[in-house]
Motif scaffolding. Sequence first.
Motif, mmCIF file in Angstrom:
data_model
loop_
_atom_site.group_PDB
_atom_site.id
_atom_site.type_symbol
_atom_site.label_atom_id
_atom_site.label_comp_id
_atom_site.label_asym_id
_atom_site.label_seq_id
_atom_site.Cartn_x
_atom_site.Cartn_y
_atom_site.Cartn_z
ATOM 1 N N LYS A 16 9.236 9.105 29.614
ATOM 2 C CA LYS A 16 9.069 9.059 28.160
ATOM 3 C C LYS A 16 7.819 8.285 27.736
ATOM 4 C CE LYS A 16 14.039 9.452 27.213
ATOM 5 N NZ LYS A 16 13.942 10.836 26.732
ATOM 6 N N LYS A 36 3.107 18.561 23.561
ATOM 7 C CA LYS A 36 2.479 17.752 22.507
ATOM 8 C C LYS A 36 1.153 17.155 22.968
ATOM 9 C CE LYS A 36 7.018 16.399 20.640
ATOM 10 N NZ LYS A 36 7.934 15.242 20.396
ATOM 11 N N TYR A 79 10.684 18.553 28.472
ATOM 12 C CA TYR A 79 11.654 18.541 27.377
ATOM 13 C C TYR A 79 12.475 17.252 27.383
ATOM 14 C CZ TYR A 79 15.707 19.758 24.530
ATOM 15 O OH TYR A 79 16.698 19.742 23.584
ATOM 16 N N SER A 80 13.014 16.909 28.555
ATOM 17 C CA SER A 80 13.877 15.727 28.623
ATOM 18 C C SER A 80 13.097 14.438 28.364
ATOM 19 C CB SER A 80 14.573 15.657 29.986
ATOM 20 O OG SER A 80 13.624 15.512 31.028
ATOM 21 N N ASN A 81 11.804 14.446 28.665
ATOM 22 C CA ASN A 81 10.977 13.264 28.413
ATOM 23 C C ASN A 81 10.463 13.196 26.975
ATOM 24 O OD1 ASN A 81 11.291 12.464 31.066
ATOM 25 N ND2 ASN A 81 9.360 13.355 31.760
ATOM 26 N N GLY A 82 10.792 14.224 26.178
ATOM 27 C CA GLY A 82 10.411 14.206 24.767
ATOM 28 C C GLY A 82 8.987 14.614 24.485
ATOM 29 N N HIS A 83 8.372 15.395 25.389
ATOM 30 C CA HIS A 83 6.963 15.763 25.227
ATOM 31 C C HIS A 83 6.773 17.220 24.802
ATOM 32 C CE1 HIS A 83 6.107 11.905 26.903
ATOM 33 N NE2 HIS A 83 6.611 12.205 28.085
ATOM 34 N N THR A 88 7.781 20.396 21.816
ATOM 35 C CA THR A 88 8.210 20.651 20.443
ATOM 36 C C THR A 88 8.262 22.152 20.206
ATOM 37 O OG1 THR A 88 7.739 20.180 18.112
ATOM 38 C CG2 THR A 88 5.841 20.576 19.535
#
Length: 672
Positions: A415, A225, A145-149, A151
């Motif tokens: 990220k 993702k 989540y924190s790495n933006g992977h 959704t």
Amino acid sequence: MTRAMEDKDDCTEVIYDRPKFPKRAVITAGMPYGNKELHLGHIGGVFIHADTYARFLRDRIGKENVIFVSGTDCYGSPIVESHGQLVDSESFKGGIEDFVEHYHHLQKKVLEEYHMDIDLFAASSLGAAVKIHKEVSNEFIEKLYSNGHMTKITTSQFYDPERNVFLNGRQVIGKCPIEGCSSERGYADECSLGHQYMPVDLIDPKSTLSGKKPEMKDVTNWYFKLDEYYSLLNEWVAYIEEMPNCRTSLTRTIKEFLKLPVIYVKKDQSDVLNSMKDILPKHRLIDENNKASLVLEFENIKEREEACLLLAEKSIRFRTGKTLVPFRLTGNIEWGVPAPSIDGMDHLTFWVWPESLWAPISFIKTYLNQLNRGKDAWKDWWCSKESEVYQFIGEDNIYFYGLAEMGMFMAMQGKDPIAYPPEGQLQLPNLIANSHVLFLDKKASSSGNVKPPTAKELLDYYTVDQLRAHFLGLSLGVRSASFQPKPLNPKASEKDKDPVLKEGNLLTNVLNRVARSCFYTAQQYYHGKIPIGNISEDVMRESKDTILQFEKLMYRYEFHTLMDLMDVYIRNMNKRWVKNMKLAEENQDSKLHMQVVIDGFHQLRTAIVLMHSIAPEGTEMVRTYLNLNEDFWDWHKIFQTVYDFMEKPEEHPLKFLEPKVDFFKKHPSQLL
């Protein structure tokens, strides 16, 4: 990945090209579900191969440098379904935790009976692993989540209005929508062959609770993702394809999913399809003359799903192709690892597949914690370039291990992940995927029509060493192969040979005979000692060549070819003994007689060291009668002679072998 080795055992210096093995190694075997006993697919298709490789690496790089873990996969809808059915039929009393604990103990007991040398066979919901597995699971999802992977995706989940409940994955059965899929059944979002799809795409769904067609209701879950990992996964596949020990079947299956999203529509619906071309998302239409369907190719999964909805509204029949789709991380099934609250998403549990992919990390941490090695000791095994992870799986699970796992492990870097994780980050495992073990020429499945024997039942007819040798010889790294035990084959006649004993006879007949001859001859003629002398050059050469070939085949996981190699070496060893001993006795040649025994013990030394990982019980017995310590198995001394392990070779006594004692025994049922 090779290195040179200088052989200085004879007068000439020979440089051999040898494979390079890691400083440390983790071995994992695919986790059996906690709702069944182990069957022949578990044992013959995964565990025997994993255990053989773990045993080999312990000899090759040192037992302190190898950890072999596995465990019971305790969570998920199949277990909930099985437990509910057995409780309803009054076949089981107790809660679901009692249920998985019952099967965990059965699985562990059978693995012990098969002499599996597993450092830790844990369970994701039981014992010391529970707390650690929850911590590892939380760390994974929080980092993703924190790495933006991650959704949020809202999907329609199957709902049975008659029972007033949401249906879990295995409570919905239909037909897989993936083009060309031969699966016997499709579930909510995956079929029995592991193909992933959106629930709305399942063909002809039915509730297993009521037998009625379920409704769809919206639910929101976290997804990884995975569809954004085309480039990195393609880069990784290109790299492993160049490795000499990468199986082509593995990369071929992975690359089937590394394609753009497509929809297949029968050509007889082309007129309706043509009328929709302006409302469909941007796509490329492919019309191949020799194919029955038109292909609509999209740039991303979102556009394909929009097209699927539009086609469904027009009642156009279609199927989707294999591609990368977002990988579900959470669900609403109560029996699962609780997921942490993130961004307002509460009361979720982990979907069983993602948490089972990182479960071996939990088990490694649990094992090292039991040894008081420290909180970060696991990183030396999973995050170091000096270590390798070898995961033995069935081919049905390549999607999860070869795509979802690799993508998630890459994503843990940060990220902007790369395909080759740097030192200190999770390293990508080596996958060894075996094809199906068929039972009497048919695909065996504990949930299918053809019921395979349990692993425990096989021990009523065969010894462990016989089964290990046979399953390793089945060419499962190349193709599916049939297991045809004569005692369980209703079509077998009394005069038929038992195919399962082919490799076992090499042990119980040939190798056993030579081993006994060596010991009995030493006892009768040489005072229970190995006579001292130089080993014949041709024996040294053949033994050395066999060792080097064995090492290369083990590095490439070519277990069936390994068995062919040992068949040749052991039979040559026997022929040499019989031929030369006959000459010595006919000519009363004491010098030749002694040479036969000297050569025989060197070949026996070579044979049992190589077979140690394959037939551990019998080979350990030979070492015991040689009266030697465990450094006898050390591959750093692989080219040394048996004399090199004796403090005073001329005085070293062999353990006395009583008459009619077998090193490699037949099963009692085979002696009737």
